[in-house]
Motif scaffolding. Sequence first.
Motif, PDB file in Angstrom:
ATOM      1  N   VAL A  26       8.381   9.990  46.084  1.00 13.69           N
ATOM      2  CA  VAL A  26       7.172   9.960  46.903  1.00 13.69           C
ATOM      3  C   VAL A  26       6.645  11.386  47.039  1.00 13.69           C
ATOM      4  CG1 VAL A  26       6.136   9.177  49.062  1.00 13.69           C
ATOM      5  CG2 VAL A  26       8.186   8.059  48.193  1.00 13.69           C
ATOM      6  N   TYR A  27       5.326  11.540  46.830  1.00 20.64           N
ATOM      7  CA  TYR A  27       4.692  12.855  46.911  1.00 20.64           C
ATOM      8  C   TYR A  27       3.489  12.779  47.853  1.00 20.64           C
ATOM      9  CZ  TYR A  27       7.369  14.014  42.695  1.00 20.64           C
ATOM     10  OH  TYR A  27       8.376  14.232  41.796  1.00 20.64           O
ATOM     11  N   GLY A  28       3.098  13.956  48.346  1.00 20.68           N
ATOM     12  CA  GLY A  28       1.881  14.050  49.120  1.00 20.68           C
ATOM     13  C   GLY A  28       0.709  14.448  48.258  1.00 20.68           C
ATOM     14  N   ASN A  29      -0.451  14.660  48.886  1.00 19.72           N
ATOM     15  CA  ASN A  29      -1.639  15.060  48.129  1.00 19.72           C
ATOM     16  C   ASN A  29      -1.457  16.395  47.431  1.00 19.72           C
ATOM     17  OD1 ASN A  29      -2.935  12.758  48.949  1.00 19.72           O
ATOM     18  ND2 ASN A  29      -4.013  13.732  50.663  1.00 19.72           N
ATOM     19  N   GLU A  35       9.802  14.026  52.344  1.00 14.72           N
ATOM     20  CA  GLU A  35      11.098  13.604  52.870  1.00 14.72           C
ATOM     21  C   GLU A  35      10.900  12.666  54.049  1.00 14.72           C
ATOM     22  OE1 GLU A  35      15.260  15.709  54.470  1.00 14.72           O
ATOM     23  OE2 GLU A  35      13.416  16.880  54.189  1.00 14.72           O
ATOM     24  N   ASN A  36      11.882  11.801  54.293  1.00 20.17           N
ATOM     25  CA  ASN A  36      11.899  10.887  55.443  1.00 20.17           C
ATOM     26  C   ASN A  36      10.748   9.890  55.423  1.00 20.17           C
ATOM     27  OD1 ASN A  36      14.216  12.120  56.504  1.00 20.17           O
ATOM     28  ND2 ASN A  36      12.977  13.664  57.579  1.00 20.17           N
ATOM     29  N   VAL A  37      10.352   9.466  54.227  1.00 17.83           N
ATOM     30  CA  VAL A  37       9.382   8.376  54.108  1.00 17.83           C
ATOM     31  C   VAL A  37      10.146   7.058  54.189  1.00 17.83           C
ATOM     32  CG1 VAL A  37       7.642   7.281  52.658  1.00 17.83           C
ATOM     33  CG2 VAL A  37       7.860   9.775  52.692  1.00 17.83           C
ATOM     34  N   VAL A  38       9.694   6.155  55.060  1.00 15.83           N
ATOM     35  CA  VAL A  38      10.346   4.853  55.202  1.00 15.83           C
ATOM     36  C   VAL A  38       9.810   3.922  54.115  1.00 15.83           C
ATOM     37  CG1 VAL A  38      10.764   2.880  56.709  1.00 15.83           C
ATOM     38  CG2 VAL A  38      10.627   5.190  57.676  1.00 15.83           C
ATOM     39  N   ALA A  46      14.823   1.798  53.048  1.00 18.46           N
ATOM     40  CA  ALA A  46      15.477   3.047  52.656  1.00 18.46           C
ATOM     41  C   ALA A  46      14.586   4.202  53.087  1.00 18.46           C
ATOM     42  CB  ALA A  46      15.724   3.072  51.156  1.00 18.46           C
ATOM     43  N   ILE A  47      15.166   5.403  53.080  1.00 14.60           N
ATOM     44  CA  ILE A  47      14.429   6.609  53.471  1.00 14.60           C
ATOM     45  C   ILE A  47      14.531   7.615  52.336  1.00 14.60           C
ATOM     46  CG2 ILE A  47      14.285   8.506  55.127  1.00 14.60           C
ATOM     47  CD1 ILE A  47      15.426   6.666  57.225  1.00 14.60           C
ATOM     48  N   SER A  48      13.413   8.208  51.987  1.00 22.38           N
ATOM     49  CA  SER A  48      13.412   9.179  50.890  1.00 22.38           C
ATOM     50  C   SER A  48      14.153  10.441  51.306  1.00 22.38           C
ATOM     51  CB  SER A  48      11.973   9.511  50.484  1.00 22.38           C
ATOM     52  OG  SER A  48      11.282  10.117  51.566  1.00 22.38           O
ATOM     53  N   ASN A  49      14.807  11.084  50.312  1.00 26.47           N
ATOM     54  CA  ASN A  49      15.565  12.297  50.605  1.00 26.47           C
ATOM     55  C   ASN A  49      14.674  13.530  50.492  1.00 26.47           C
ATOM     56  OD1 ASN A  49      15.222  12.729  47.872  1.00 26.47           O
ATOM     57  ND2 ASN A  49      17.332  12.179  47.322  1.00 26.47           N
ATOM     58  N   ALA A  50      15.295  14.713  50.503  1.00 28.01           N
ATOM     59  CA  ALA A  50      14.537  15.960  50.490  1.00 28.01           C
ATOM     60  C   ALA A  50      13.700  16.116  49.227  1.00 28.01           C
ATOM     61  CB  ALA A  50      15.482  17.140  50.656  1.00 28.01           C
ATOM     62  N   LYS A  51      14.100  15.459  48.135  1.00 29.95           N
ATOM     63  CA  LYS A  51      13.343  15.545  46.884  1.00 29.95           C
ATOM     64  C   LYS A  51      12.359  14.397  46.734  1.00 29.95           C
ATOM     65  CE  LYS A  51      16.988  18.028  44.409  1.00 29.95           C
ATOM     66  NZ  LYS A  51      17.863  18.036  43.206  1.00 29.95           N
ATOM     67  N   GLY A  52      12.237  13.563  47.775  1.00 24.78           N
ATOM     68  CA  GLY A  52      11.303  12.453  47.743  1.00 24.78           C
ATOM     69  C   GLY A  52      11.837  11.209  47.066  1.00 24.78           C
ATOM     70  N   TYR A  53      13.109  11.210  46.673  1.00 23.61           N
ATOM     71  CA  TYR A  53      13.673  10.084  45.913  1.00 23.61           C
ATOM     72  C   TYR A  53      14.045   8.941  46.854  1.00 23.61           C
ATOM     73  CZ  TYR A  53      16.773   7.391  42.912  1.00 23.61           C
ATOM     74  OH  TYR A  53      17.376   6.372  42.200  1.00 23.61           O
ATOM     75  N   ARG A  84       6.699   4.819  39.303  1.00 22.32           N
ATOM     76  CA  ARG A  84       7.833   5.694  39.581  1.00 22.32           C
ATOM     77  C   ARG A  84       7.421   6.895  40.440  1.00 22.32           C
ATOM     78  NH1 ARG A  84      10.008   1.823  38.607  1.00 22.32           N
ATOM     79  NH2 ARG A  84      11.373   1.302  36.846  1.00 22.32           N
ATOM     80  N   LYS A  85       6.148   7.207  40.440  1.00 20.73           N
ATOM     81  CA  LYS A  85       5.640   8.319  41.247  1.00 20.73           C
ATOM     82  C   LYS A  85       4.598   7.763  42.217  1.00 20.73           C
ATOM     83  CE  LYS A  85       3.477  12.892  40.888  1.00 20.73           C
ATOM     84  NZ  LYS A  85       2.934  13.915  39.967  1.00 20.73           N
ATOM     85  N   VAL A  86       4.950   7.804  43.508  1.00 22.82           N
ATOM     86  CA  VAL A  86       4.069   7.267  44.551  1.00 22.82           C
ATOM     87  C   VAL A  86       3.443   8.438  45.313  1.00 22.82           C
ATOM     88  CG1 VAL A  86       3.917   5.848  46.627  1.00 22.82           C
ATOM     89  CG2 VAL A  86       5.487   5.209  44.771  1.00 22.82           C
ATOM     90  N   ILE A  87       2.140   8.430  45.412  1.00 20.94           N
ATOM     91  CA  ILE A  87       1.423   9.499  46.124  1.00 20.94           C
ATOM     92  C   ILE A  87       0.811   8.914  47.396  1.00 20.94           C
ATOM     93  CG2 ILE A  87      -0.464  11.163  46.033  1.00 20.94           C
ATOM     94  CD1 ILE A  87      -0.038  11.346  43.040  1.00 20.94           C
ATOM     95  N   LEU A  88       1.147   9.528  48.552  1.00 11.26           N
ATOM     96  CA  LEU A  88       0.608   9.088  49.839  1.00 11.26           C
ATOM     97  C   LEU A  88      -0.553   9.986  50.251  1.00 11.26           C
ATOM     98  CD1 LEU A  88       3.849   8.282  51.883  1.00 11.26           C
ATOM     99  CD2 LEU A  88       2.514   6.789  50.381  1.00 11.26           C
ATOM    100  N   GLU A  89      -1.570   9.361  50.780  1.00  9.86           N
ATOM    101  CA  GLU A  89      -2.763  10.092  51.218  1.00  9.86           C
ATOM    102  C   GLU A  89      -2.613  10.485  52.686  1.00  9.86           C
ATOM    103  OE1 GLU A  89      -7.597   9.367  51.650  1.00  9.86           O
ATOM    104  OE2 GLU A  89      -6.321   7.901  50.608  1.00  9.86           O
TER     105      GLU A  89
END
Length: 378
Positions: A26-29, A35-38, A46-53, A84-89
């Motif tokens: 998971v990535y931002g703009n 990190e910590n995306v539910v 699950a919760i994403s780790n420090a690398k967004g995984y 595989r790559k999710v971008i949140l706005e």
Amino acid sequence: MKIFLSVLLLLTISFASEALEVFGKVYGNNQLPLENVVVSSEKKAAISNAKGYFNLQNIEANEKIRFHKIGFKDTVFVAKQLPRKVILEEKSIEIAGINIVGKRENRGIFSSINKMVIPVSETENMAENAADILKNNANLNLKGINLSGEKQTISLNGNLTRHTIVMLDGIPLNSSGGEFDISTIPAEIIERIEVIQGGGSFVGSGAIGGVVNIVTKETAINREYQKNIDFSVTHSAGSFGYSRTNFSFKVTKTNLRISTFISSAFARNNFKYKYTLSDSVEWKERENNQKLSGDFNLRINHQNKYLNWKYNLLFRNFHKGLPGPINSLNMNDKARLDGKTARNFLELSKKIKSVFLNSDFYFFNETTRFENTESSLP
């Protein structure tokens, strides 16, 4: 029998093939990992780790996968179409406004179980000062001589008079451990007197006995003013050469109020007494007891859309004769005590939307001079 087992095996394999393993980042703009995306489905999270995984197992192909993080818009994908790559706005957070409501007390002492309020009736014309208002209250103990111009202090709960803090509109008039002569406050400017027994808990160690707060008239700065002009003149006289004249003048407009009070008091206080010396008895007059005082009070209240302000000046000029001992009158036949006090109070207030700002400034100046150079020496 063989045909039935083959069909059952094919159905089991077909069902198992619908379970997916969902994973990705998971990535931002700004293309940085979040990190910590539910990451949640209908039954798992699950919760994403420090690398967004993130990783979810045994997810059905048509299940909806939701991505949630504070400060970002919620995003939903179907499991079988999840990239595989999710971008949140990013999303701004709107916080409801907070209204701050201020209520300004009329310069009275804080609410207390032990507070006693003594209102001053406008019909009480006999009271000359604050001491006269308090002297008839059985719960209070006044110290001093009950004569015009003489010093009078107050004691609470059996404590020393220096253990009572005296305030004027909430501002202390005496320092910790010092007495205050309450007879110096004219009755004409007093609206009420508040007394708290044992008020040291919120005033300080100097108020072991309690607190006396003298609230002056017209302290509220947001009153609805009406246009008028008032003035009055009174004169009173009594025994021992007592004489007192009061003059008050008040101008009131829509947003302005000016009040002036002027008072002059004089008492000769001389008296005759029997003086016995050996076998002779003669009448003598105890002189140099005169007391003279002048009071001036100016109060200005003004309010407009920019600033509200109030100014209060309390000025006193006094002269006291100091007679000596009866057997040595010549040593102090012209001794005197002269002095003056000036107490200045300035109050500024401003209302900004729902916030009320207030500042108080005060300046005291007191001078006293003892003079005995003109007395007749023995």
